[in-house]
Design a protein around this motif. Sequence first.
Motif, short mmCIF file in Angstrom:
data_model
loop_
_atom_site.label_atom_id
_atom_site.label_comp_id
_atom_site.label_asym_id
_atom_site.label_seq_id
_atom_site.Cartn_x
_atom_site.Cartn_y
_atom_site.Cartn_z
N ASP A 1 5.94 11.23 4.58
CA ASP A 1 7.38 11.18 4.33
C ASP A 1 8.18 11.36 5.62
O ASP A 1 9.41 11.46 5.59
CB ASP A 1 7.79 12.26 3.32
N LYS A 2 7.48 11.36 6.76
CA LYS A 2 8.14 11.61 8.05
C LYS A 2 8.05 10.41 8.99
O LYS A 2 8.74 10.37 10.02
CB LYS A 2 7.51 12.83 8.73
N VAL A 3 7.16 9.45 8.68
CA VAL A 3 7.00 8.27 9.53
C VAL A 3 7.18 7.02 8.67
O VAL A 3 7.26 7.09 7.45
CB VAL A 3 5.62 8.27 10.21
N ASP A 4 7.25 5.87 9.35
CA ASP A 4 7.53 4.61 8.65
C ASP A 4 6.27 3.84 8.26
O ASP A 4 6.32 2.96 7.40
CB ASP A 4 8.42 3.72 9.52
N TYR A 5 5.16 4.15 8.90
CA TYR A 5 3.90 3.53 8.50
C TYR A 5 2.74 4.32 9.08
O TYR A 5 2.89 5.09 10.03
CB TYR A 5 3.82 2.06 8.95
N ILE A 6 1.57 4.13 8.47
CA ILE A 6 0.31 4.69 8.95
C ILE A 6 -0.56 3.53 9.41
O ILE A 6 -0.69 2.52 8.72
CB ILE A 6 -0.43 5.47 7.84
N HIS A 7 -1.16 3.69 10.58
CA HIS A 7 -2.01 2.64 11.16
C HIS A 7 -3.39 3.24 11.38
O HIS A 7 -3.58 4.14 12.18
CB HIS A 7 -1.40 2.18 12.49
N MET A 8 -4.37 2.74 10.66
CA MET A 8 -5.73 3.22 10.82
C MET A 8 -6.35 2.69 12.12
O MET A 8 -5.96 1.63 12.61
CB MET A 8 -6.59 2.79 9.63
N SER A 9 -7.31 3.42 12.65
CA SER A 9 -8.04 2.95 13.82
C SER A 9 -9.53 3.01 13.52
O SER A 9 -10.11 4.09 13.38
CB SER A 9 -7.73 3.83 15.05
N MET A 10 -10.14 1.85 13.40
CA MET A 10 -11.59 1.76 13.19
C MET A 10 -12.02 0.34 13.49
O MET A 10 -11.22 -0.60 13.47
CB MET A 10 -11.97 2.16 11.77
N GLY A 11 -13.31 0.16 13.78
CA GLY A 11 -13.79 -1.12 14.24
C GLY A 11 -14.07 -2.14 13.16
O GLY A 11 -14.27 -3.31 13.46
N ASN A 12 -14.09 -1.71 11.87
CA ASN A 12 -14.39 -2.65 10.80
C ASN A 12 -13.69 -2.20 9.52
O ASN A 12 -13.82 -1.05 9.11
CB ASN A 12 -15.90 -2.74 10.57
N TYR A 13 -12.96 -3.13 8.90
CA TYR A 13 -12.20 -2.77 7.70
C TYR A 13 -13.09 -2.45 6.51
O TYR A 13 -12.65 -1.86 5.52
CB TYR A 13 -11.21 -3.89 7.34
N LYS A 14 -14.37 -2.81 6.58
CA LYS A 14 -15.31 -2.51 5.50
C LYS A 14 -15.97 -1.14 5.65
O LYS A 14 -16.78 -0.75 4.80
CB LYS A 14 -16.40 -3.58 5.46
N ILE B 1 4.28 4.62 -1.34
CA ILE B 1 5.01 5.64 -0.57
C ILE B 1 5.31 5.16 0.84
O ILE B 1 6.45 5.22 1.30
CB ILE B 1 4.20 6.96 -0.51
N ILE B 2 4.28 4.65 1.51
CA ILE B 2 4.43 4.26 2.92
C ILE B 2 3.48 3.12 3.21
O ILE B 2 2.37 3.06 2.67
CB ILE B 2 4.15 5.48 3.83
N PRO B 3 3.89 2.15 4.05
CA PRO B 3 2.99 1.05 4.39
C PRO B 3 1.76 1.53 5.16
O PRO B 3 1.83 2.45 5.97
CB PRO B 3 3.87 0.15 5.28
N LEU B 4 0.64 0.87 4.89
CA LEU B 4 -0.62 1.18 5.55
C LEU B 4 -1.11 -0.08 6.26
O LEU B 4 -1.21 -1.14 5.65
CB LEU B 4 -1.66 1.62 4.52
N ILE B 5 -1.41 0.05 7.56
CA ILE B 5 -1.95 -1.06 8.32
C ILE B 5 -3.47 -0.95 8.32
O ILE B 5 -4.03 0.01 8.85
CB ILE B 5 -1.43 -1.08 9.77
#
Length: 395
Positions: free
Chosen positions: A252-265, A289-293
Amino acid sequence: MTTHQFLSPFQFNNGLTLKNRVVMSPMTTMTSFYNGMVTSDELNYYAARAAGPGLVITAVANVADSGKGFEGELSVANDDMIPGLTALARTLHQNGTKAVLQIFHAGRKSNHHILRGEQPVSASAVAAVYPADSETPRAMTEDEIQQLVVDFGDATRRAIIAGFDGVELHGANTYLLQQFFSPNSNQRTDNWGGSRDKRMAFPLAVIKSVQATIAKYADHPFLLGYRISPEEIENPGIRLEDSLYFVDQIKDKVDYIHMSMGNYKRTSLNDKTNTQTLLSQFAAHTNGIIPLIGIGSVETPADADAVLADGGTLVAIGREFLREPQWVQKVTAGDEASLRFEMSPNDMDELAIPSVMQTYLKTSFHDVMHFSNDADKAQDYQNTMAPMEGFEKKL
């Protein structure tokens, strides 16, 4: 013609609208000047790729000289950087593309050579496990912590002046924001460490500083994103439940969350009984709630579709944009058959990949670049960490 959801527009809660849901992920270029100023090689590299994605997130920029993590790194540490960053933002704003400046402090993921004789700093005087020759940092003082919180705010002000559409706090890949949250690197006993909640104090203070700066200086919708690594493999270290707890505290404090990992699976690297994808588990905490990349080895349109189907709101593409700068344009035109999923080392100049970045790709990322002259092109990061995530890769 197949209609892909990732080609549809997206609007953030603050009103900023993307022309599509494709994000060019932040990729290290190692191409800035020695002092962090933008070079023409960087501008050419981004110019070749910027017109297609809805959003481009730059390679990371340090917010203080003590935060430099590698040579050729962007800087947003002082006002002298603003003209170059303005040129970079202008370059990225092609065909309606939005631009986010990723900002960070490397903490213990640096060394005295890069810092010109200075000892790296971190939450505590604990050396990183990877690489094996990591230097022991100096624990930051109270005054240094407070100043760095201000530095993140000042960096945000410069990004606003330069014309960016947001900043992304790089709280992943074992850099300083993550170091304060990790029980491996943060062994403080004051208000900045100890319990899990206390280890969150520094990231939360930085978020608050950046929020205040945006409220004061931005006269248009300006994004605040946060990048996070799902897990650490060190023991002790951050586990998946810790990261999901962290997301719950900041969503509720940022506009999006961006994951960091080498493979989406990818599934959990620590708990082999947990067979759900990390992406879907994060999405369960962010949906509505919030966009997820979502990110990681996204190459084909089918990969991008799969990321959205698994809970991602936006899909980040990295290495494939190196091979195919016109990826979005070709998919939009129904010309998917012409997409390049391999890259000849001889074509990298033509693809506007800076020469020092070419060396980086041929070494640290050689196994996953799909060079056309490689006999084995099948490796990925589904069951292991990538080098940029803090893992020591054996070459």
